[in-house]
Design a protein around this motif. Structure first.
Motif, short mmCIF file in Angstrom:
data_model
loop_
_atom_site.label_atom_id
_atom_site.label_comp_id
_atom_site.label_asym_id
_atom_site.label_seq_id
_atom_site.Cartn_x
_atom_site.Cartn_y
_atom_site.Cartn_z
N GLY A 124 0.56 -1.61 -0.24
CA GLY A 124 -0.28 -0.18 0.72
C GLY A 124 0.64 1.22 0.13
N ASP A 125 0.39 2.62 -0.58
CA ASP A 125 0.91 3.75 -0.18
C ASP A 125 0.20 4.45 0.55
N ILE A 126 -0.52 4.12 0.64
CA ILE A 126 -1.53 4.52 2.18
C ILE A 126 -1.39 4.03 3.27
N ILE A 127 -0.75 3.71 4.33
CA ILE A 127 -1.18 2.57 5.84
C ILE A 127 -1.76 3.26 6.78
N ILE A 128 -3.47 2.67 7.18
CA ILE A 128 -4.04 3.94 8.25
C ILE A 128 -4.75 3.07 8.59
N ALA A 129 -5.78 3.70 10.01
CA ALA A 129 -6.74 2.66 10.19
C ALA A 129 -8.21 3.82 10.53
N LYS A 130 -9.75 2.99 10.54
CA LYS A 130 -10.38 3.01 10.47
C LYS A 130 -11.11 2.86 12.28
N ASP A 131 -12.07 4.47 12.27
CA ASP A 131 -12.81 4.10 13.45
C ASP A 131 -14.06 4.04 13.48
N TRP A 132 -14.81 3.70 13.85
CA TRP A 132 -16.66 3.70 13.62
C TRP A 132 -16.34 4.69 12.69
N ASN A 133 -16.66 5.60 12.23
CA ASN A 133 -16.64 6.89 11.17
C ASN A 133 -16.08 6.62 9.69
N GLY A 134 -14.98 5.69 10.35
CA GLY A 134 -14.60 5.61 8.80
C GLY A 134 -12.84 5.87 9.04
N ILE A 135 -12.08 5.98 8.22
CA ILE A 135 -10.09 6.41 8.28
C ILE A 135 -10.88 8.02 9.30
N ASN A 136 -9.55 7.34 10.11
CA ASN A 136 -9.15 8.39 10.35
C ASN A 136 -7.51 8.73 10.29
N THR A 137 -7.64 10.21 10.06
CA THR A 137 -6.01 11.21 9.82
C THR A 137 -5.17 11.32 10.67
N GLY A 138 -5.52 11.59 12.19
CA GLY A 138 -4.63 11.37 13.13
C GLY A 138 -3.48 10.79 13.01
N ILE A 139 -3.06 9.81 12.60
CA ILE A 139 -1.71 8.84 12.73
C ILE A 139 -2.29 8.46 11.26
N PHE A 140 -1.00 7.98 10.54
CA PHE A 140 -1.07 7.37 8.82
C PHE A 140 0.75 7.48 8.55
N LEU A 141 0.77 6.47 7.56
CA LEU A 141 1.52 6.33 7.27
C LEU A 141 1.20 6.90 5.72
N MET A 142 2.51 7.36 4.49
CA MET A 142 2.55 7.20 3.44
C MET A 142 4.15 7.47 2.64
N ARG A 143 3.77 6.78 1.33
CA ARG A 143 5.06 5.97 0.85
C ARG A 143 5.35 6.60 -0.14
N ASN A 144 7.04 6.62 0.46
CA ASN A 144 7.24 7.73 -1.52
C ASN A 144 7.13 6.87 -2.86
N SER A 145 6.55 7.26 -2.94
CA SER A 145 5.50 6.63 -4.68
C SER A 145 5.19 7.74 -5.48
N PRO A 146 4.65 7.62 -6.31
CA PRO A 146 4.61 8.36 -7.70
C PRO A 146 2.50 8.73 -7.31
N TYR A 147 2.79 7.87 -6.56
CA TYR A 147 0.75 7.91 -6.60
C TYR A 147 -0.03 8.69 -5.15
N THR A 148 1.49 8.44 -4.07
CA THR A 148 1.30 9.53 -2.66
C THR A 148 1.30 11.64 -4.08
N PHE A 149 2.50 11.32 -4.01
CA PHE A 149 2.23 12.90 -4.81
C PHE A 149 1.38 13.54 -5.21
N GLN A 150 0.84 12.33 -6.34
CA GLN A 150 -0.36 12.70 -6.97
C GLN A 150 -2.05 12.61 -6.72
N ILE A 151 -1.94 11.65 -5.07
CA ILE A 151 -3.20 12.04 -4.45
C ILE A 151 -2.99 13.23 -3.22
#
Length: 351
Positions: A201-228
């Motif tokens: 994956g290029d984004i590694i993230i967890a979900k809570d009862w509302n969905g994805i939470n951006t409080g803690i997440f990993l992003m990989r150095n890849s072309p896709y990551t810079f696009q998103i």
């Protein structure tokens, strides 16, 4: 029986002759090679040594690493059908002298946090958060990067949006960035967070009862990551609510609202169980047992502090003091830290 014995003896005799012949041949070859080496002109030997040294130099390794990464980027871009018509790539390769290790590879991970500073004043949470992340970075040799709201000055956006331009700024120097909110602490110093990094994956993230939470997440150095990262910044304002930058990521991965590209984004995202990287402390879990921090979890997070005005600070201070006691960091005085505009340094891991 006699005939069989004679045949076996003949085979053993031939094998012995073969072995002796091989030994003398190897000996002669070694002598010949030694003579050849001895007879090399000085200029040739110097030239050979110089070429070997050049191939093994860190600069050459850096160049080779960038070439391999560039080829991989082009392949992935072609597979995903991403637009790179302007520059031929979606990111610029980093300065070879910035953040590289001696073996020619990018450092595996840096920890990035936004210090909550607005108009020169940082939140009361910052000193505790800074010390926690600083000590954890020292333990594993990660770079620690602290940014403030200067990256989004004039944009009229909530400070939480600063994490996207901050990631875009620093990610070219690392294989991964762990983006971690100021209201989250590491609670297990014996568990390296880069073990969560997974190239599936290029984004590694967890979900809570509302969905994805951006409080803690990993992003990989890849072309896709810079696009998103660019696409997240460009999400229409009507999709920012109720959780600002988190709502923007939710919009991009919503098959109903973003029918054209949601599947592409989902393909590049890897979800982990919430308590693997984003467990909520006590009342912040709202009685969701699968979200609530348990002793032994890696990270504790206290999202939406404003929702608990009477207990937020005391809960965070209690967890911070427990973390200090468990990790042998009782001497830390969080009040000694002054809010800084920027902080970045590399730490060698403890033995």
């Amino acid at each position: 029986h006699i005939e069989k014995t004679m045949r076996q003896s003949s085979c053993w005799f031939l094998a012995l002759i073969n072995t002796v012949a091989s030994f003398f041949l190897a000996l002669k070859s070694t002598q010949f090679c030694s003579m050849m080496e001895f007879d090399l002109p000085k200029e040739t030997k110097a030239e050979t040594t110089e070429i070997k040294a050049e191939v093994r130099s860190p600069q050459e390794l850096h160049k080779q690493a960038l070439e391999v990464l560039e080829r991989a980027n082009r392949i992935q871009l072609k597979q995903d059908g991403l637009n790179t018509s302007s520059t031929g790539r979606v990111w610029e390769p980093p300065d070879p002298n910035a953040g590289f290790r001696s073996n020619g590879t990018l450092p595996i991970l840096a920890i990035l946090s936004i210090n909550g500073q607005k108009e020169g004043k940082a939140s009361w949470q910052y000193p505790m958060s800074f010390h926690n992340k600083l000590e954890y970075s020292k333990r594993w040799g990660y770079d620690l990067i602290i940014e403030d709201d200067s990256l989004i000055k004039g944009s009229n956006r909530h400070i939480a949006w600063a994490k996207f331009p901050a990631i875009k700024k620093w990610l070219p120097r690392y294989q991964w960035i762990l983006c971690m909110d100021m209201d989250a602490y590491f609670m297990r110093f014996d568990l390296p967070v880069h073990k969560l990094a997974n190239n599936d994956g290029d984004i590694i993230i967890a979900k809570d009862w509302n969905g994805i939470n951006t409080g803690i997440f990993l992003m990989r150095n890849s072309p896709y990551t810079f696009q998103i990262l660019d696409q997240l910044w460009s999400v229409p304002k009507q999709f920012w609510k109720p959780w600002e930058e988190q709502s923007a990521l939710m919009y991009l991965t919503d098959r109903q609202k973003n029918r054209a590209n949601a599947d592409l984004h989902i393909k590049h995202m890897l979800h982990v169980p919430q308590r693997e990287m984003n467990a909520y402390g006590d009342e912040f879990a709202y009685n969701h047992k699968d979200a609530q921090f348990q002793w032994g979890d890696r990270i504790v997070h206290f999202p939406n502090c404003g929702g608990f005005p009477h207990s937020c600070r005391s809960t965070m201070e209690r967890f911070f003091n427990q973390m200090k006691a468990m990790m042998g960091l009782q001497d830390i005085n969080a009040t000694e830290v002054k809010p800084t505009l920027y902080y970045s340094e590399h730490y060698d891991a403890y033995p």
